[in-house]
Design a protein around this motif. Structure first.
Motif: not given
Length: 386
Positions: A31-56
């Motif tokens: 599902p390439q389109q799913d991945l592309d849309e999720l990436r664009d929505a910032g979903y790949l970094s939801i668990l990354v701390p906010a100070e490193r640019g993620g959703a925290g």
């Protein structure tokens, strides 16, 4: 303020993902389109701390999101799970002051896709051993040669987190956990033709001297059961997010069964099937089974987030959570098929796909045998020596 999953997975995005799910299942495609849309929505970094640019976000919030994503597209959720496992392990490390995985957090923010290369055919040691050879390169890095199976995200990953066994260093044997980039030393087989979870494209990966540089060597630990943070991090995040996916699938099966029961009418009585006592009993059984899991997932995920200390009980709690979620999802899918009737047996029916998808749950670690063995040891103590 209460966490709102729709802020990260809005309804319109989920609907597009849901519409594509049967196509990828039928065509056996990623599902390439799913991945592309999720990436664009910032979903790949939801668990990354906010100070490193993620959703925290914390693991508890990510677990809720993965349940929501699995309701729309089980295979997409399971594939993304493997990326989130590594970002979750990176969070476990950073929360506990353990260095070594900052590059995973930074990479996730840039849109890198991290795959999970731990499973090996016939290796029931899983995290505690490896048949993959890890050879020191002399400059702090390692070269990996071996075969990994069930490598989700196979067509798209940019870095593969894996482990191998170093048998030549002075302090050998050592299990080496590291990340390799996609190069000519990595071969991905086009062999993913399965009963369910087809969109994950979890193909076989062959490593022929794939090199991880020194900066991407995460841990070197003794083989066997080990309290090292890499073992706890992988096991806790993997089991919790896996339980979340199968719980989300179960919720979708339950919702479809309810919709069908309300929309169908009996030719014999003229009443809605929602008034049939047998149907009501089945739906009630499904609801009772499902309702137990979301609170359990939330509680254990919160304990990981807050650094709770369950000691050796962690492994029983985590493997038990995964086992119960998969068993529950299978039960709910079985009952949903019966509530929906013969139409659900056709492959074009969403319940048919769900029924096939939940079967994959039994093959993820911890398998039923391992979960029961862990629980028996926790309650009864280890087996006596023969």
């Amino acid at each position: 303020m209460a966490f709102d999953p729709s802020a990260f997975l809005p309804d319109d995005l989920l609907e597009r993902i849901r519409e594509r799910a049967p196509i990828h299942d039928l065509e056996n495609t990623f599902p390439q389109q799913d991945l592309d849309e999720l990436r664009d929505a910032g979903y790949l970094s939801i668990l990354v701390p906010a100070e490193r640019g993620g959703a925290g976000l914390g693991l508890e919030q990510a677990a809720l999101l993965q349940q929501r994503l699995a309701e729309a597209a089980p295979a997409t959720a399971l594939a993304i799970n493997m990326h989130l496992v590594w970002t979750g392990v990176a969070k476990v490390f950073s929360d506990r002051g353990v260095p070594g995985l900052g590059f995973v957090q930074d990479g996730a923010v840039r849109g890198e896709v991290f795959a999970f290369g731990i499973s090996e055919g016939g290796n029931d040691l899983v995290l505690f051993g490896s048949d993959t050879d890890a050879a020191p390169t002399g400059d702090g890095g390692y070269s990996f040669t071996g075969t990994k199976i069930f490598t989700s995200l196979a067509p798209v990953w940019t870095m593969l987190g894996l482990h191998g066994l170093d048998t030549t260093s002075e302090d050998a044997p050592k299990l080496v956990f590291a990340f390799v980039e996609r190069t000519d030393a990595v071969t991905t087989s086009d062999d993913w033709d399965t009963l369910g979870m087809r969109g994950t494209q979890s193909r076989t990966t062959r490593l022929n001297g794939a090199t991880a540089e020194d900066a991407h060597i995460v841990r070197r630990i003794d083989p066997g059961p080990n309290p090292d943070p890499i073992v706890f991090g992988i096991f806790s995040v993997f089991e919790i997010l896996l339980a979340s996916v199968y719980t989300g699938i179960a919720r979708r099966a339950l919702d479809l069964a309810v919709e069908t029961a309300k929309s169908r009418r009996s030719k014999r009585t003229g009443a809605s099937y929602s008034q049939d006592p047998d149907i009501r009993w089945r739906v009630a059984s499904m609801g009772l089974a499902y309702d137990a899991l979301p609170p359990q997932i939330a509680a254990l995920a919160r304990d990981v987030d807050t650094l709770a200390d369950h000691g050796p009980r962690w492994f029983t709690l985590l493997s038990g959570l995964k086992h119960r979620s998969v068993t529950m999802a299978k039960q709910v899918a079985d009952e949903a098929m019966l509530v929906a009737g013969g139409g659900s047996y056709f492959s074009r029916n969403e319940l048919s796909r769900i029924y096939r998808d939940v079967l994959a749950g039994a093959f993820h670690p911890s398998d039923p045998e391992s979960a029961h063995s862990t629980a028996a040891t926790a309650w009864l103590g280890p087996l006596d020596d023969a």
